[in-house]
Design an enzyme around this catalytic site. Structure first.
Site, PDB file in Angstrom:
ATOM      1  N   TYR A 153       0.962  -1.343   0.247  1.00 24.82           N
ATOM      2  CA  TYR A 153       0.100   0.117   0.070  1.00 24.82           C
ATOM      3  C   TYR A 153       1.046   1.170   0.111  1.00 24.82           C
ATOM      4  CZ  TYR A 153      -3.147   3.619   1.606  1.00 24.82           C
ATOM      5  OH  TYR A 153      -4.137   4.727   1.771  1.00 24.82           O
ATOM      6  N   LYS A 157       1.343   4.456  -2.703  1.00 25.94           N
ATOM      7  CA  LYS A 157       1.098   5.761  -2.435  1.00 25.94           C
ATOM      8  C   LYS A 157       2.410   6.594  -2.493  1.00 25.94           C
ATOM      9  CE  LYS A 157      -3.103   5.355  -1.540  1.00 25.94           C
ATOM     10  NZ  LYS A 157      -4.104   6.033  -2.407  1.00 25.94           N
TER      11      LYS A 157
END
Length: 262
Positions: A153, A157
Protein backbone atom coordinates in the site's frame (compact mmCIF):
# COMPACT_ATOMS: atom_id res chain seq x y z
CA UNK A 1 -14.11 24.99 -20.74
CA UNK A 2 -16.73 26.69 -18.59
CA UNK A 3 -15.81 28.85 -15.56
CA UNK A 4 -16.92 25.92 -13.40
CA UNK A 5 -15.79 22.77 -15.17
CA UNK A 6 -17.37 19.40 -14.52
CA UNK A 7 -15.51 17.35 -11.91
CA UNK A 8 -15.01 13.61 -12.38
CA UNK A 9 -14.45 11.85 -9.05
CA UNK A 10 -13.51 8.19 -8.70
CA UNK A 11 -14.40 6.20 -5.61
CA UNK A 12 -17.21 8.69 -5.23
CA UNK A 13 -19.92 6.66 -3.50
CA UNK A 14 -18.59 7.11 0.04
CA UNK A 15 -15.79 8.54 2.18
CA UNK A 16 -13.31 10.99 0.70
CA UNK A 17 -14.78 10.78 -2.80
CA UNK A 18 -18.34 11.46 -1.66
CA UNK A 19 -17.14 14.38 0.43
CA UNK A 20 -15.26 15.86 -2.53
CA UNK A 21 -18.52 15.52 -4.49
CA UNK A 22 -20.39 17.42 -1.79
CA UNK A 23 -17.81 20.19 -1.63
CA UNK A 24 -17.52 20.69 -5.38
CA UNK A 25 -21.32 20.67 -5.68
CA UNK A 26 -21.43 23.41 -3.05
CA UNK A 27 -19.06 25.38 -5.28
CA UNK A 28 -21.46 25.01 -8.20
CA UNK A 29 -19.63 22.37 -10.23
CA UNK A 30 -21.45 19.73 -12.22
CA UNK A 31 -20.24 16.23 -11.39
CA UNK A 32 -19.54 12.84 -12.91
CA UNK A 33 -19.35 10.31 -10.07
CA UNK A 34 -17.61 6.98 -10.63
CA UNK A 35 -17.75 3.98 -8.29
CA UNK A 36 -18.86 0.33 -8.12
CA UNK A 37 -21.95 0.81 -5.94
CA UNK A 38 -24.81 1.93 -8.18
CA UNK A 39 -27.33 2.37 -5.36
CA UNK A 40 -25.04 4.61 -3.34
CA UNK A 41 -24.09 6.63 -6.41
CA UNK A 42 -27.74 7.19 -7.29
CA UNK A 43 -28.62 8.23 -3.74
CA UNK A 44 -25.71 10.68 -3.53
CA UNK A 45 -26.41 12.11 -6.97
CA UNK A 46 -30.07 12.65 -6.16
CA UNK A 47 -29.26 14.46 -2.96
CA UNK A 48 -26.64 16.71 -4.56
CA UNK A 49 -28.96 17.62 -7.44
CA UNK A 50 -31.70 18.52 -4.99
CA UNK A 51 -29.57 20.44 -2.49
CA UNK A 52 -27.20 22.29 -4.83
CA UNK A 53 -28.95 22.49 -8.19
CA UNK A 54 -26.04 21.01 -10.12
CA UNK A 55 -26.07 18.35 -12.82
CA UNK A 56 -24.80 15.02 -11.52
CA UNK A 57 -24.15 12.00 -13.71
CA UNK A 58 -23.18 8.62 -12.30
CA UNK A 59 -21.07 5.93 -13.91
CA UNK A 60 -20.86 2.49 -12.38
CA UNK A 61 -17.35 1.15 -12.91
CA UNK A 62 -14.84 -1.21 -11.35
CA UNK A 63 -11.50 0.38 -12.19
CA UNK A 64 -9.66 -2.92 -11.85
CA UNK A 65 -11.63 -4.20 -14.86
CA UNK A 66 -10.18 -3.08 -18.17
CA UNK A 67 -13.53 -2.65 -19.92
CA UNK A 68 -14.83 -0.36 -17.17
CA UNK A 69 -11.57 1.53 -16.95
CA UNK A 70 -11.44 2.24 -20.66
CA UNK A 71 -15.01 3.56 -20.56
CA UNK A 72 -14.01 6.13 -17.94
CA UNK A 73 -10.86 6.96 -19.90
CA UNK A 74 -12.98 7.66 -22.97
CA UNK A 75 -15.09 10.19 -21.07
CA UNK A 76 -12.00 11.93 -19.75
CA UNK A 77 -10.44 12.00 -23.19
CA UNK A 78 -13.49 13.14 -25.14
CA UNK A 79 -15.74 15.18 -22.84
CA UNK A 80 -14.49 18.76 -22.94
CA UNK A 81 -16.78 19.71 -20.05
CA UNK A 82 -14.65 17.68 -17.62
CA UNK A 83 -11.89 19.98 -16.38
CA UNK A 84 -11.04 18.47 -12.99
CA UNK A 85 -10.18 14.85 -12.22
CA UNK A 86 -10.16 13.63 -8.61
CA UNK A 87 -8.26 10.35 -8.62
CA UNK A 88 -9.57 9.07 -5.31
CA UNK A 89 -10.44 5.39 -5.80
CA UNK A 90 -8.13 3.17 -3.78
CA UNK A 91 -7.85 0.26 -1.41
CA UNK A 92 -5.61 -1.08 1.33
CA UNK A 93 -4.63 -4.54 2.56
CA UNK A 94 -4.20 -5.87 6.07
CA UNK A 95 -1.35 -8.12 7.09
CA UNK A 96 2.32 -8.27 6.19
CA UNK A 97 3.66 -8.77 2.68
CA UNK A 98 4.20 -12.50 3.13
CA UNK A 99 0.66 -12.87 4.48
CA UNK A 100 -0.95 -11.18 1.48
CA UNK A 101 -1.82 -13.26 -1.55
CA UNK A 102 -0.20 -12.49 -4.88
CA UNK A 103 -3.62 -11.91 -6.43
CA UNK A 104 -4.67 -9.44 -3.72
CA UNK A 105 -1.42 -7.53 -4.11
CA UNK A 106 -1.89 -7.36 -7.87
CA UNK A 107 -5.48 -6.13 -7.41
CA UNK A 108 -4.29 -3.41 -5.05
CA UNK A 109 -1.64 -2.23 -7.50
CA UNK A 110 -4.15 -2.27 -10.36
CA UNK A 111 -6.49 0.08 -8.49
CA UNK A 112 -4.06 2.32 -6.62
CA UNK A 113 -1.54 2.88 -9.41
CA UNK A 114 -2.51 1.50 -12.82
CA UNK A 115 -6.04 2.93 -12.87
CA UNK A 116 -4.88 6.24 -11.45
CA UNK A 117 -2.12 6.77 -14.00
CA UNK A 118 -4.31 5.65 -16.90
CA UNK A 119 -7.04 8.12 -15.98
CA UNK A 120 -4.50 10.92 -15.59
CA UNK A 121 -3.02 9.96 -18.95
CA UNK A 122 -6.47 10.08 -20.56
CA UNK A 123 -7.23 13.65 -19.48
CA UNK A 124 -3.82 15.34 -19.31
CA UNK A 125 -3.23 15.91 -23.04
CA UNK A 126 -6.63 17.54 -23.46
CA UNK A 127 -6.14 19.80 -20.44
CA UNK A 128 -2.66 20.76 -21.61
CA UNK A 129 -4.03 21.66 -25.03
CA UNK A 130 -6.75 23.78 -23.38
CA UNK A 131 -4.21 25.41 -21.08
CA UNK A 132 -6.31 24.86 -17.96
CA UNK A 133 -7.71 22.24 -15.62
CA UNK A 134 -6.62 20.22 -12.63
CA UNK A 135 -5.77 16.69 -11.53
CA UNK A 136 -6.06 15.80 -7.84
CA UNK A 137 -4.37 12.54 -6.83
CA UNK A 138 -5.13 11.12 -3.40
CA UNK A 139 -2.00 9.60 -1.90
CA UNK A 140 -1.11 8.93 1.72
CA UNK A 141 1.54 9.80 4.29
CA UNK A 142 2.17 6.04 4.36
CA UNK A 143 3.99 6.58 1.07
CA UNK A 144 6.64 8.46 3.06
CA UNK A 145 7.02 5.86 5.78
CA UNK A 146 7.99 2.22 5.18
CA UNK A 147 8.23 2.07 8.98
CA UNK A 148 4.42 1.93 9.09
CA UNK A 149 4.58 -1.62 7.79
CA UNK A 150 2.01 -1.28 4.98
CA UNK A 151 4.57 -2.25 2.37
CA UNK A 152 2.60 -2.63 -0.86
CA UNK A 153 0.00 0.00 0.00
CA UNK A 154 2.76 2.44 0.95
CA UNK A 155 4.63 1.68 -2.27
CA UNK A 156 1.54 2.49 -4.33
CA UNK A 157 1.12 5.78 -2.49
CA UNK A 158 4.80 6.64 -2.96
CA UNK A 159 4.13 6.12 -6.67
CA UNK A 160 1.18 8.52 -6.50
CA UNK A 161 3.34 11.21 -4.90
CA UNK A 162 6.19 10.82 -7.39
CA UNK A 163 3.80 10.76 -10.33
CA UNK A 164 2.03 13.88 -9.10
CA UNK A 165 5.28 15.77 -8.59
CA UNK A 166 6.52 14.78 -12.02
CA UNK A 167 3.24 15.70 -13.68
CA UNK A 168 3.26 19.02 -11.87
CA UNK A 169 6.69 19.85 -13.29
CA UNK A 170 5.52 18.88 -16.78
CA UNK A 171 2.02 20.32 -16.79
CA UNK A 172 2.06 23.44 -14.63
CA UNK A 173 3.93 25.47 -17.29
CA UNK A 174 1.05 24.53 -19.61
CA UNK A 175 -1.64 25.80 -17.24
CA UNK A 176 -2.65 22.49 -15.68
CA UNK A 177 -2.57 22.21 -11.88
CA UNK A 178 -1.64 18.86 -10.33
CA UNK A 179 -2.11 18.31 -6.60
CA UNK A 180 -1.06 15.34 -4.48
CA UNK A 181 -3.08 15.06 -1.28
CA UNK A 182 -1.50 12.99 1.49
CA UNK A 183 -3.94 12.07 4.25
CA UNK A 184 -3.01 10.19 7.38
CA UNK A 185 -5.58 7.84 8.97
CA UNK A 186 -9.02 9.13 8.00
CA UNK A 187 -12.44 7.85 9.07
CA UNK A 188 -13.60 6.03 5.94
CA UNK A 189 -14.73 2.53 5.00
CA UNK A 190 -11.28 1.63 3.66
CA UNK A 191 -10.41 0.26 7.09
CA UNK A 192 -13.30 -2.20 7.24
CA UNK A 193 -12.65 -3.30 3.66
CA UNK A 194 -9.01 -4.01 4.43
CA UNK A 195 -9.83 -5.92 7.63
CA UNK A 196 -8.60 -3.29 10.10
CA UNK A 197 -10.65 -2.37 13.18
CA UNK A 198 -10.83 1.44 13.11
CA UNK A 199 -11.32 1.46 16.88
CA UNK A 200 -7.76 0.20 17.34
CA UNK A 201 -6.34 3.43 15.89
CA UNK A 202 -5.10 6.02 18.37
CA UNK A 203 -5.86 9.05 16.21
CA UNK A 204 -8.04 9.47 13.17
CA UNK A 205 -9.11 12.49 11.11
CA UNK A 206 -12.72 13.12 10.15
CA UNK A 207 -13.24 12.94 6.42
CA UNK A 208 -14.86 16.37 6.18
CA UNK A 209 -11.88 17.97 7.90
CA UNK A 210 -9.52 16.18 5.53
CA UNK A 211 -11.28 17.29 2.35
CA UNK A 212 -11.80 20.86 3.55
CA UNK A 213 -8.08 21.15 4.29
CA UNK A 214 -7.19 19.58 0.95
CA UNK A 215 -9.36 22.15 -0.82
CA UNK A 216 -7.55 24.97 0.97
CA UNK A 217 -4.39 23.55 -0.57
CA UNK A 218 -6.20 23.25 -3.91
CA UNK A 219 -7.20 26.90 -3.83
CA UNK A 220 -3.61 27.85 -2.94
CA UNK A 221 -2.35 25.70 -5.82
CA UNK A 222 -0.04 23.65 -3.60
CA UNK A 223 1.71 20.83 -5.47
CA UNK A 224 1.61 18.67 -2.33
CA UNK A 225 -0.96 19.08 0.46
CA UNK A 226 -0.52 17.17 3.73
CA UNK A 227 -3.49 18.09 5.95
CA UNK A 228 -2.20 16.36 9.12
CA UNK A 229 1.30 17.91 8.91
CA UNK A 230 1.48 20.43 11.75
CA UNK A 231 4.72 22.18 10.71
CA UNK A 232 4.90 22.91 6.99
CA UNK A 233 8.61 23.61 7.35
CA UNK A 234 9.25 19.89 7.84
CA UNK A 235 8.13 19.20 4.28
CA UNK A 236 10.25 22.08 3.02
CA UNK A 237 13.24 20.64 4.91
CA UNK A 238 12.68 17.23 3.35
CA UNK A 239 12.56 18.74 -0.12
CA UNK A 240 15.72 20.76 0.55
CA UNK A 241 17.51 17.64 1.82
CA UNK A 242 16.43 15.73 -1.29
CA UNK A 243 17.72 18.47 -3.56
CA UNK A 244 20.98 18.49 -1.62
CA UNK A 245 21.31 14.74 -2.07
CA UNK A 246 20.76 15.09 -5.81
CA UNK A 247 23.51 17.68 -5.89
CA UNK A 248 25.94 15.10 -4.50
CA UNK A 249 25.22 12.47 -7.16
CA UNK A 250 27.93 12.31 -9.83
CA UNK A 251 27.07 9.96 -12.63
CA UNK A 252 30.64 9.48 -13.81
CA UNK A 253 32.35 8.79 -10.49
CA UNK A 254 31.92 6.03 -7.90
CA UNK A 255 31.75 7.44 -4.36
CA UNK A 256 34.97 7.07 -2.40
CA UNK A 257 33.37 4.75 0.16
CA UNK A 258 32.68 2.17 -2.55
CA UNK A 259 36.11 2.20 -4.13
CA UNK A 260 38.26 -0.86 -3.51
CA UNK A 261 41.08 -0.41 -1.01
CA UNK A 262 44.47 -0.39 -2.63
Amino acid sequence: MSPRPTVLITGASTGIGATYAERFAQRGHDLLLVARDQARLDALAGRLRSEHGVAVEVMKADLTQLSDLTSVEARLRDDARIGILVNNAGAALSGSFIEQSTDSVAQLIALNTTALVRLASAIAPRLAKAGEGAIINIGSVVGLAPEFGMTVYGATKAFVLFLSQGLSLELSPRGVYVQAVLPAATRTEIWDRSGVDINTLDEIMEVGDLVDAALVGFDRREPVTIPPLQQAERWDDLQSARQGLLGQIRQSAVAQRYQAQR
